[in-house]
Design a protein around this motif. Sequence first.
Motif, PDB file in Angstrom:
ATOM      1  N   VAL A 125       0.847  -1.190   0.000  1.00  0.00           N
ATOM      2  CA  VAL A 125       0.000   0.000   0.000  1.00  0.00           C
ATOM      3  C   VAL A 125       0.883   1.241   0.000  1.00  0.00           C
ATOM      4  O   VAL A 125       2.010   1.207   0.479  1.00  0.00           O
ATOM      5  CB  VAL A 125      -0.937   0.019   1.239  1.00  0.00           C
ATOM      6  CG1 VAL A 125      -1.922  -1.128   1.182  1.00  0.00           C
ATOM      7  CG2 VAL A 125      -0.149  -0.027   2.517  1.00  0.00           C
ATOM      8  N   PRO A 126       0.391   2.344  -0.531  1.00  0.00           N
ATOM      9  CA  PRO A 126       1.191   3.575  -0.502  1.00  0.00           C
ATOM     10  C   PRO A 126       1.468   4.030   0.932  1.00  0.00           C
ATOM     11  O   PRO A 126       0.593   3.950   1.794  1.00  0.00           O
ATOM     12  CB  PRO A 126       0.317   4.593  -1.231  1.00  0.00           C
ATOM     13  CG  PRO A 126      -0.652   3.789  -2.019  1.00  0.00           C
ATOM     14  CD  PRO A 126      -0.842   2.514  -1.261  1.00  0.00           C
TER      15      PRO A 126
ATOM     16  N   GLU B  40       0.218  12.966   3.070  1.00  0.00           N
ATOM     17  CA  GLU B  40       0.775  12.945   1.720  1.00  0.00           C
ATOM     18  C   GLU B  40       1.366  11.575   1.419  1.00  0.00           C
ATOM     19  O   GLU B  40       1.969  10.955   2.280  1.00  0.00           O
ATOM     20  CB  GLU B  40       1.897  13.982   1.589  1.00  0.00           C
ATOM     21  CG  GLU B  40       1.482  15.410   1.771  1.00  0.00           C
ATOM     22  CD  GLU B  40       2.697  16.316   1.697  1.00  0.00           C
ATOM     23  OE1 GLU B  40       3.424  16.242   0.685  1.00  0.00           O
ATOM     24  OE2 GLU B  40       2.927  17.057   2.659  1.00  0.00           O
ATOM     25  N   VAL B  41       1.192  11.126   0.203  1.00  0.00           N
ATOM     26  CA  VAL B  41       1.786   9.865  -0.210  1.00  0.00           C
ATOM     27  C   VAL B  41       3.269  10.106  -0.461  1.00  0.00           C
ATOM     28  O   VAL B  41       3.649  10.918  -1.309  1.00  0.00           O
ATOM     29  CB  VAL B  41       1.102   9.318  -1.480  1.00  0.00           C
ATOM     30  CG1 VAL B  41       1.801   8.068  -1.966  1.00  0.00           C
ATOM     31  CG2 VAL B  41      -0.356   9.029  -1.207  1.00  0.00           C
ATOM     32  N   VAL B  42       4.116   9.402   0.294  1.00  0.00           N
ATOM     33  CA  VAL B  42       5.558   9.611   0.160  1.00  0.00           C
ATOM     34  C   VAL B  42       6.231   8.478  -0.608  1.00  0.00           C
ATOM     35  O   VAL B  42       7.327   8.656  -1.120  1.00  0.00           O
ATOM     36  CB  VAL B  42       6.231   9.775   1.539  1.00  0.00           C
ATOM     37  CG1 VAL B  42       5.788  11.081   2.176  1.00  0.00           C
ATOM     38  CG2 VAL B  42       5.929   8.606   2.439  1.00  0.00           C
ATOM     39  N   ALA B  43       5.605   7.316  -0.684  1.00  0.00           N
ATOM     40  CA  ALA B  43       6.189   6.189  -1.415  1.00  0.00           C
ATOM     41  C   ALA B  43       5.080   5.237  -1.836  1.00  0.00           C
ATOM     42  O   ALA B  43       4.125   5.010  -1.106  1.00  0.00           O
ATOM     43  CB  ALA B  43       7.206   5.460  -0.539  1.00  0.00           C
ATOM     44  N   THR B  44       5.213   4.713  -3.038  1.00  0.00           N
ATOM     45  CA  THR B  44       4.257   3.730  -3.547  1.00  0.00           C
ATOM     46  C   THR B  44       5.022   2.518  -4.054  1.00  0.00           C
ATOM     47  O   THR B  44       6.193   2.633  -4.428  1.00  0.00           O
ATOM     48  CB  THR B  44       3.421   4.308  -4.703  1.00  0.00           C
ATOM     49  OG1 THR B  44       4.304   4.729  -5.735  1.00  0.00           O
ATOM     50  CG2 THR B  44       2.565   5.469  -4.255  1.00  0.00           C
ATOM     51  N   PRO B  45       4.386   1.358  -4.083  1.00  0.00           N
ATOM     52  CA  PRO B  45       5.072   0.183  -4.627  1.00  0.00           C
ATOM     53  C   PRO B  45       5.283   0.332  -6.137  1.00  0.00           C
ATOM     54  O   PRO B  45       4.532   1.036  -6.818  1.00  0.00           O
ATOM     55  CB  PRO B  45       4.129  -0.972  -4.307  1.00  0.00           C
ATOM     56  CG  PRO B  45       2.804  -0.349  -4.107  1.00  0.00           C
ATOM     57  CD  PRO B  45       3.052   1.039  -3.606  1.00  0.00           C
TER      58      PRO B  45
END
Length: 94
Positions: A38-39, A46-51
Amino acid sequence: MTDIIDKAAMALSGGLMLLGVVVLGIVEILAGQPYSPVPLTNEAGEVVATPMIDPTIRTGLVLAGIAVLGVYAAYKLVTPVPEETTAGREVTAD
């Protein structure tokens, strides 16, 4: 004919499952963190990393492999079993 279908079904289903689990898992490891499906977000949301590879793609590949095995199992249930045509030999005892 059934030998070809047997080998094709096993190769296709095994290949799809290996691609979904092993190959894309190695790609995720080589891509670096995060290893989470999961992000990741920070405290502000805030989304800082996604797969790198979406988990639904990996799951879809594995389910497609299982579906191929299901279709193959249904095929094996429907096709008649061939009769054995081997003739036995009689041997006299000494």
